[in-house]
Design an enzyme around this catalytic site. Structure first.
Site, PDB file in Angstrom:
ATOM      1  N   PRO A   1       6.588   0.789  -3.940  1.00  0.00           N
ATOM      2  CG  PRO A   1       5.539   1.462  -5.859  1.00  0.00           C
ATOM      3  CD  PRO A   1       6.243   1.956  -4.769  1.00  0.00           C
ATOM      4  CB  CYS A   2       9.741  -3.217  -3.647  1.00  0.00           C
ATOM      5  SG  CYS A   2       9.188  -3.879  -2.149  1.00  0.00           S
TER       6      CYS A   2
END
Length: 166
Positions: A129-130
């Site tokens: 989850p950047c």
């Protein structure tokens, strides 16, 4: 060398290209945004069956029912990039941190720009989850799918119902 397979997934945020081997997922690529790498390598083989679990977990995530992914991933990158990507997976659903905080978490507090570059090189967004990394001032900055998509993912995770309707 492992055969690379691919599939396309029509997600609520637009088409996603999925690629990987039987050992695990290696790529999630957006059709829109800054990443125009939604291209299939001529040596890859189309095989939707390899990605059944990936698609199932993504659908569950987009429906607001999944907060964590449990998938085999094949991460190809430098040691530094892999450290950043591992740390990204530990950011809780619905929460955000700054690039500076992420640099501190991996033990490289002065490497904020390098952390940003590694974050941008993440080959498996959403699952890694950047999108949960924001600017120090709370602003939305950089995302391979574009800032509107980053906003939509963060809204989904904060349970704001506007994700699909925009």
């Amino acid at each position: 060398m492992n055969q690379i397979y691919y599939s396309r997934f029509e997600s609520p945020i637009g088409p996603l290209l999925l690629a990987g081997s039987r050992n695990g997922l290696q790529l999630v690529s957006f059709a829109a945004g800054n990443r125009t790498s939604n291209r299939v390598d001529p040596e890859w083989r189309l095989d939707n069956s390899v990605f059944v679990e990936v698609v199932d977990q993504l659908q569950s995530y987009f429906a607001g029912k999944r907060k964590n992914f449990d998938l085999a991933l094949v991460l190809e990158g430098t040691d530094f990039q892999r450290r950043v990507w591992t740390a990204l997976r530990k950011i809780p659903y619905g929460e955000t941190i700054s690039y500076k905080e992420l640099a501190e978490i991996i033990g490289s507090p002065k490497a904020v720009r390098a952390v940003g570059a590694a974050n941008g090189a993440n080959p498996i967004p959403i699952i890694i989850p950047c999108h949960r990394v924001i600017g120090n001032d709370g602003s939305l900055t950089g995302f391979g799918g574009g800032l509107q998509l980053k906003k939509q993912l963060l809204e989904l995770e904060s349970r704001q119902p506007r994700l699909i309707s925009e």
